[in-house]
Design a protein around this motif. Structure first.
Motif, PDB file in Angstrom:
ATOM      1  N   GLN A   6       0.855  -1.191   0.000  1.00  0.00           N
ATOM      2  CA  GLN A   6       0.000   0.000   0.000  1.00  0.00           C
ATOM      3  C   GLN A   6       0.884   1.231   0.000  1.00  0.00           C
ATOM      4  O   GLN A   6       1.859   1.296   0.748  1.00  0.00           O
ATOM      5  N   LYS A   7       0.532   2.191  -0.849  1.00  0.00           N
ATOM      6  CA  LYS A   7       1.295   3.437  -0.850  1.00  0.00           C
ATOM      7  C   LYS A   7       0.354   4.590  -0.496  1.00  0.00           C
ATOM      8  O   LYS A   7      -0.751   4.689  -1.030  1.00  0.00           O
ATOM      9  N   TYR A   8       0.773   5.439   0.414  1.00  0.00           N
ATOM     10  CA  TYR A   8      -0.035   6.596   0.800  1.00  0.00           C
ATOM     11  C   TYR A   8       0.678   7.877   0.388  1.00  0.00           C
ATOM     12  O   TYR A   8       1.861   8.067   0.695  1.00  0.00           O
ATOM     13  N   ARG A 150      10.082  13.911  -8.787  1.00  0.00           N
ATOM     14  CA  ARG A 150       8.842  14.281  -8.117  1.00  0.00           C
ATOM     15  C   ARG A 150       7.763  13.229  -8.355  1.00  0.00           C
ATOM     16  O   ARG A 150       7.601  12.732  -9.457  1.00  0.00           O
ATOM     17  N   GLY A 151       7.051  12.916  -7.305  1.00  0.00           N
ATOM     18  CA  GLY A 151       6.011  11.889  -7.401  1.00  0.00           C
ATOM     19  C   GLY A 151       6.576  10.476  -7.376  1.00  0.00           C
ATOM     20  O   GLY A 151       5.874   9.495  -7.598  1.00  0.00           O
ATOM     21  N   GLY A 152       7.865  10.378  -7.051  1.00  0.00           N
ATOM     22  CA  GLY A 152       8.568   9.098  -7.198  1.00  0.00           C
ATOM     23  C   GLY A 152       8.174   7.998  -6.227  1.00  0.00           C
ATOM     24  O   GLY A 152       8.532   6.834  -6.429  1.00  0.00           O
ATOM     25  N   SER A 153       7.420   8.324  -5.180  1.00  0.00           N
ATOM     26  CA  SER A 153       7.069   7.238  -4.257  1.00  0.00           C
ATOM     27  C   SER A 153       6.086   6.256  -4.895  1.00  0.00           C
ATOM     28  O   SER A 153       6.003   5.105  -4.467  1.00  0.00           O
ATOM     29  N   ASP A 154       5.371   6.686  -5.935  1.00  0.00           N
ATOM     30  CA  ASP A 154       4.549   5.718  -6.689  1.00  0.00           C
ATOM     31  C   ASP A 154       5.440   4.644  -7.294  1.00  0.00           C
ATOM     32  O   ASP A 154       5.130   3.451  -7.256  1.00  0.00           O
ATOM     33  N   THR A 155       6.557   5.110  -7.857  1.00  0.00           N
ATOM     34  CA  THR A 155       7.473   4.163  -8.491  1.00  0.00           C
ATOM     35  C   THR A 155       8.136   3.271  -7.444  1.00  0.00           C
ATOM     36  O   THR A 155       8.318   2.072  -7.674  1.00  0.00           O
TER      37      THR A 155
HETATM   38 MG    MG Z   1       1.913  11.652  -5.951  1.00  0.00          MG
END
Ligand code: MG
Ligand code: ASP
Length: 410
Positions: A6-8, A150-155
């Motif tokens: 799970q990613k928050y 940026r936004g890299g926690s999705d990856t």
């Molecule tokens: Mg994001």
């Protein structure tokens, strides 16, 4: 028993209260008997604040040190969630990127994941821990901290899910899924229950607002099922799946997107000779400018007009380069237009349907919207129109392709 990642995102962990709410969700999942790895973003706004601090310290902060700084945002939330879970009586352990063995290249600020070692995570799971991993960060072969853009926690989440062979990668965010159009522009946009990796990759701006696009390419490569959903509701979100799982009844067009981030450049009356296109585009490439659409028309007179698009932010530079080239190759004129928008219709179903382009052109014609450029791929048709018509174009196409919901949202 399944293994869930799970990613928050930042708004879901914006303060300690919200982290408590995340803990509730996490506990719900482990109570069902699943093993769980949680990937976190920094608190909303923190990465920006850290960037701002760095720019106060130096005009051009050293990239390596910048990544050391930026990684602290995710270090904070990962520790806070582990602390919260432990206080509720659930064994939990936080891991930073390097501890979770997220190995990357050394492109600081935009590093690519090379490999994720799973041993430490699996050992902790075996000992009944909830594993919390700081997203957005890894380390290179020399042990330097890196960040993934940026936004890299999705990856991070998708890569860790892929390495672990997780049953599902759930991305919790502040929207409840992927929509058929930008809901801010099209009040009749609706949430898609399913979308394919390829559709997502073609949805450009619409998709990128929800997921870092690099994570979708990763999910496609390793066939990771991704569920994008809201952390503020129990409702199902959107499943991002393999092309074969799109389902028989997949829509002809799944989404209508608009992109105002490109500008157009035209070279008029270019000599129609071998090597000319290379002369026009090589210096653009050398300047690191990414060209998106290109059209060229050959005329009997032996010359041709050539038009292409570049990111708006590179427009001035690209125009200057082409003015020089035009003089060299003897083109009659160079001109450009910043006020354009690219409108695309995207859908797997297009592969087996004819007439999608005709419907798109007819629909725009009925509104008197002039089309300046057209490009197509297997599952997408894009038209460049004047920027002022972008919203109208999205709405009429959304209706024409049968995507409108009955209920208008407010
Ligand atoms: Mg994001
Ligand atoms: N905190 C990082 C960012 O704002 C990474 C992320 O949230 O995914 O870009």
């Amino acid at each position: 028993m399944g293994l869930i990642v799970q990613k928050y995102g930042g708004t879901s962990v914006a303060d300690v209260d919200r982290i408590r709410h995340v803990a509730d969700r996490v506990i719900q999942t482990v109570e069902k008997g699943d093993q769980l790895v949680v990937i976190l973003s920094a608190m909303a706004g923190v990465t920006d604040k850290l960037l701002d601090l760095a720019s106060q310290a130096a005009e051009m902060p050293d990239k390596r040190e910048l990544d050391v700084l930026l990684a602290t945002g995710e270090q904070t939330t990962a520790a806070l969630l582990a602390i919260t879970l432990q206080a509720r009586g659930y064994p939990a352990r936080s891991l930073l990127g390097f501890q979770a063995a997220v190995l990357t290249d050394h492109d600081f600020g935009n590093a690519r994941i090379l490999e994720v070692g799973t041993q430490r995570i699996l050992d902790l799971l075996d000992k009944k821990n909830i594993v919390v991993v700081a997203g957005f960060q890894g380390c290179d072969l020399q042990g330097n901290i890196t960040t993934l853009g940026r936004g890299g926690s999705d990856t991070s989440a998708v890569a860790i899910a892929a390495a672990l062979g997780a049953d599902m990668c759930e991305i919790y965010t502040d929207v409840d899924g992927i929509y058929t159009a930008d809901p801010n522009v099209c009040s009749r946009a609706r949430k898609l229950s399913r979308v394919t990796y390829d559709e997502m990759l073609n949805m450009a701006s619409l998709g990128a607002k929800v997921l870092q696009i690099r994570s979708v390419a990763f999910a496609k490569k390793f066939n990771v099922p991704v569920h994008v959903r809201s952390s503020f509701s129990e409702e199902e979100g959107t499943m991002v799946v393999n092309n074969d799982e799109a389902g028989m009844e997949s829509l002809v067009v799944s989404a209508v997107t608009h992109d105002k981030n490109e500008a157009r450049i035209t070279l008029k009356k270019v000599p129609d000779q071998p090597g000319i296109a290379a002369k026009i585009f090589s210096p653009i490439a050398a300047a690191g400018i990414v060209v998106d659409m290109i059209i060229q028309n050959t005329r009997e007179e032996g010359d041709t007009d050539l038009t292409f698009t570049v990111p708006k932010s590179d427009y001035a530079r690209a125009l200057k380069i082409e003015e020089k080239i035009a003089a060299e190759i003897g083109a009659e004129q160079v001109y450009g237009d910043r006020d354009i928008a690219k409108i695309s219709v995207v859908g797997m179903g297009m592969k087996n349907h004819s007439g999608v382009a005709a419907t798109m052109f007819n629909t725009l014609a009925r509104e008197n919207i002039n089309i300046h450029m057209i490009t197509t791929s297997e599952i997408r048709i894009s038209c460049v129109v004047d920027e002022k018509y972008a919203e109208l174009a999205v709405r009429v196409l959304h209706t024409a392709f049968g995507l409108d919901t009955e209920e208008e949202r407010d």
